[in-house]
Design a protein around this motif. Structure first.
Motif, PDB file in Angstrom:
ATOM      1  N   ASN A  20       9.379  -4.439  37.826  1.00  8.15           N
ATOM      2  CA  ASN A  20      10.484  -4.684  38.755  1.00  8.15           C
ATOM      3  C   ASN A  20      10.944  -6.129  38.711  1.00  8.15           C
ATOM      4  OD1 ASN A  20      10.641  -2.182  40.704  1.00  8.15           O
ATOM      5  ND2 ASN A  20       8.473  -2.576  40.337  1.00  8.15           N
ATOM      6  N   VAL A  21      12.257  -6.294  38.779  1.00  8.47           N
ATOM      7  CA  VAL A  21      12.880  -7.592  39.019  1.00  8.47           C
ATOM      8  C   VAL A  21      13.513  -7.486  40.395  1.00  8.47           C
ATOM      9  CG1 VAL A  21      14.675  -9.215  38.344  1.00  8.47           C
ATOM     10  CG2 VAL A  21      13.375  -7.994  36.586  1.00  8.47           C
ATOM     11  N   VAL A  22      13.128  -8.382  41.304  1.00 13.04           N
ATOM     12  CA  VAL A  22      13.679  -8.373  42.652  1.00 13.04           C
ATOM     13  C   VAL A  22      14.509  -9.634  42.833  1.00 13.04           C
ATOM     14  CG1 VAL A  22      13.181  -8.305  45.118  1.00 13.04           C
ATOM     15  CG2 VAL A  22      11.685  -7.086  43.510  1.00 13.04           C
ATOM     16  N   MET A  23      15.788  -9.436  43.127  1.00 11.84           N
ATOM     17  CA  MET A  23      16.700 -10.555  43.377  1.00 11.84           C
ATOM     18  C   MET A  23      16.792 -10.791  44.878  1.00 11.84           C
ATOM     19  SD  MET A  23      20.726 -10.847  42.388  1.00 11.84           S
ATOM     20  CE  MET A  23      21.757 -12.149  43.036  1.00 11.84           C
ATOM     21  N   PHE A  24      16.313 -11.945  45.327  1.00  7.79           N
ATOM     22  CA  PHE A  24      16.492 -12.360  46.712  1.00  7.79           C
ATOM     23  C   PHE A  24      17.845 -13.063  46.781  1.00  7.79           C
ATOM     24  CE2 PHE A  24      12.010 -11.647  46.613  1.00  7.79           C
ATOM     25  CZ  PHE A  24      11.630 -11.360  47.920  1.00  7.79           C
ATOM     26  N   PRO A  73      20.047 -17.633  44.408  1.00  9.17           N
ATOM     27  CA  PRO A  73      19.177 -16.475  44.237  1.00  9.17           C
ATOM     28  C   PRO A  73      17.803 -16.858  43.702  1.00  9.17           C
ATOM     29  CG  PRO A  73      20.685 -16.620  42.391  1.00  9.17           C
ATOM     30  CD  PRO A  73      21.062 -17.718  43.343  1.00  9.17           C
ATOM     31  N   THR A  74      16.812 -16.078  44.090  1.00 11.75           N
ATOM     32  CA  THR A  74      15.461 -16.166  43.529  1.00 11.75           C
ATOM     33  C   THR A  74      15.146 -14.800  42.929  1.00 11.75           C
ATOM     34  OG1 THR A  74      14.634 -17.850  45.054  1.00 11.75           O
ATOM     35  CG2 THR A  74      12.994 -16.380  44.097  1.00 11.75           C
ATOM     36  N   PHE A  75      14.588 -14.822  41.733  1.00 10.23           N
ATOM     37  CA  PHE A  75      14.209 -13.598  41.037  1.00 10.23           C
ATOM     38  C   PHE A  75      12.691 -13.548  40.957  1.00 10.23           C
ATOM     39  CE2 PHE A  75      18.334 -14.956  39.647  1.00 10.23           C
ATOM     40  CZ  PHE A  75      19.089 -13.807  39.785  1.00 10.23           C
ATOM     41  N   GLN A  79       4.798  -6.217  38.039  1.00 14.77           N
ATOM     42  CA  GLN A  79       4.416  -5.105  37.179  1.00 14.77           C
ATOM     43  C   GLN A  79       3.169  -4.480  37.791  1.00 14.77           C
ATOM     44  OE1 GLN A  79       4.155  -5.958  33.000  1.00 14.77           O
ATOM     45  NE2 GLN A  79       4.528  -3.823  32.539  1.00 14.77           N
ATOM     46  N   ASN A  80       3.206  -3.160  37.966  1.00 16.84           N
ATOM     47  CA  ASN A  80       2.105  -2.431  38.619  1.00 16.84           C
ATOM     48  C   ASN A  80       1.772  -3.025  39.978  1.00 16.84           C
ATOM     49  OD1 ASN A  80       1.816  -0.723  36.348  1.00 16.84           O
ATOM     50  ND2 ASN A  80       0.596  -2.291  35.340  1.00 16.84           N
ATOM     51  N   GLY A  81       2.795  -3.468  40.708  1.00 15.19           N
ATOM     52  CA  GLY A  81       2.604  -4.040  42.025  1.00 15.19           C
ATOM     53  C   GLY A  81       2.091  -5.462  42.034  1.00 15.19           C
ATOM     54  N   GLN A  82       1.836  -6.030  40.871  1.00 21.30           N
ATOM     55  CA  GLN A  82       1.303  -7.393  40.769  1.00 21.30           C
ATOM     56  C   GLN A  82       2.437  -8.395  40.565  1.00 21.30           C
ATOM     57  OE1 GLN A  82      -1.900  -8.222  41.225  1.00 21.30           O
ATOM     58  NE2 GLN A  82      -2.380  -6.073  41.541  1.00 21.30           N
ATOM     59  N   PHE A  83       2.417  -9.469  41.326  1.00 23.10           N
ATOM     60  CA  PHE A  83       3.377 -10.551  41.184  1.00 23.10           C
ATOM     61  C   PHE A  83       3.114 -11.277  39.865  1.00 23.10           C
ATOM     62  CE2 PHE A  83       4.025 -15.157  41.723  1.00 23.10           C
ATOM     63  CZ  PHE A  83       5.384 -15.184  42.001  1.00 23.10           C
ATOM     64  N   LEU A  84       4.150 -11.421  39.036  1.00 25.86           N
ATOM     65  CA  LEU A  84       4.003 -12.080  37.739  1.00 25.86           C
ATOM     66  C   LEU A  84       4.633 -13.465  37.685  1.00 25.86           C
ATOM     67  CD1 LEU A  84       4.776  -9.130  35.315  1.00 25.86           C
ATOM     68  CD2 LEU A  84       2.541  -9.950  36.087  1.00 25.86           C
ATOM     69  N   GLY A  85       5.590 -13.720  38.562  1.00 30.41           N
ATOM     70  CA  GLY A  85       6.259 -15.017  38.539  1.00 30.41           C
ATOM     71  C   GLY A  85       7.634 -14.918  39.152  1.00 30.41           C
ATOM     72  N   SER A  86       8.340 -16.059  39.130  1.00 25.13           N
ATOM     73  CA  SER A  86       9.684 -16.085  39.700  1.00 25.13           C
ATOM     74  C   SER A  86      10.519 -17.163  39.017  1.00 25.13           C
ATOM     75  CB  SER A  86       9.627 -16.331  41.204  1.00 25.13           C
ATOM     76  OG  SER A  86       9.104 -17.617  41.471  1.00 25.13           O
ATOM     77  N   MET A  87      11.820 -17.084  39.232  1.00 17.61           N
ATOM     78  CA  MET A  87      12.735 -18.137  38.807  1.00 17.61           C
ATOM     79  C   MET A  87      13.875 -18.189  39.812  1.00 17.61           C
ATOM     80  SD  MET A  87      14.265 -16.524  35.304  1.00 17.61           S
ATOM     81  CE  MET A  87      15.020 -14.918  35.243  1.00 17.61           C
ATOM     82  N   GLN A  88      14.508 -19.352  39.909  1.00 14.30           N
ATOM     83  CA  GLN A  88      15.510 -19.549  40.950  1.00 14.30           C
ATOM     84  C   GLN A  88      16.799 -20.124  40.375  1.00 14.30           C
ATOM     85  OE1 GLN A  88      13.106 -22.166  43.463  1.00 14.30           O
ATOM     86  NE2 GLN A  88      12.869 -20.498  44.917  1.00 14.30           N
ATOM     87  N   GLY A  89      17.895 -19.854  41.094  1.00 16.82           N
ATOM     88  CA  GLY A  89      19.168 -20.462  40.777  1.00 16.82           C
ATOM     89  C   GLY A  89      19.999 -19.664  39.794  1.00 16.82           C
ATOM     90  N   ILE A  90      21.064 -20.316  39.319  1.00 15.53           N
ATOM     91  CA  ILE A  90      21.959 -19.710  38.348  1.00 15.53           C
ATOM     92  C   ILE A  90      21.312 -19.817  36.973  1.00 15.53           C
ATOM     93  CG2 ILE A  90      24.203 -19.906  37.225  1.00 15.53           C
ATOM     94  CD1 ILE A  90      25.325 -20.877  39.856  1.00 15.53           C
TER      95      ILE A  90
END
Length: 107
Positions: A20-24, A73-75, A79-90
């Motif tokens: 999953n990719v979740v866009m805040f 935005p923050t992305f 994977q399998n419910g485990q947080f893998l990382g994030s990135m922010q901005g444009i």
């Protein structure tokens, strides 16, 4: 994109075999408005490999705090419910796709 809230976030990010990719985002955020069409285009390319979701930070403040999505935005990647990382901005479309491929190597 599937809309997530504090009520369905945990269940949906653990559901199914796809990462999953979740866009805040925020409805008032100009940068989010710029990124959303780009993310929707990427979503079309990866439809059978990655699931894309969204969280409105004003609607889900606890999730926003949990994932430090104070810059939108923050992305956030799961994977399998485990947080893998994030990135922010444009983020440029090519850079975004390269990061997806690196984070989700097995997709």
């Amino acid at each position: 994109m599937l809309h997530l809230t504090e009520k369905n976030f945990t269940v949906e990010t653990k559901r199914g075999p796809l990462p999953n990719v979740v866009m805040f985002y925020a409805v008032w955020c100009g940068k989010c408005a710029m990124m959303k069409p780009l993310v929707e285009e990427i979503e079309k390319k990866y439809r059978k490999k990655i699931r894309f979701c969204e969280v409105d930070i004003d609607e889900s403040p606890l999730l926003t705090a949990d994932y430090e999505a104070d810059i939108v935005p923050t992305f956030v990647f799961f994977q399998n419910g485990q947080f893998l990382g994030s990135m922010q901005g444009i983020i440029d479309e090519n850079v975004f796709e390269r990061r997806l491929q690196k984070i989700f190597r097995n997709c």
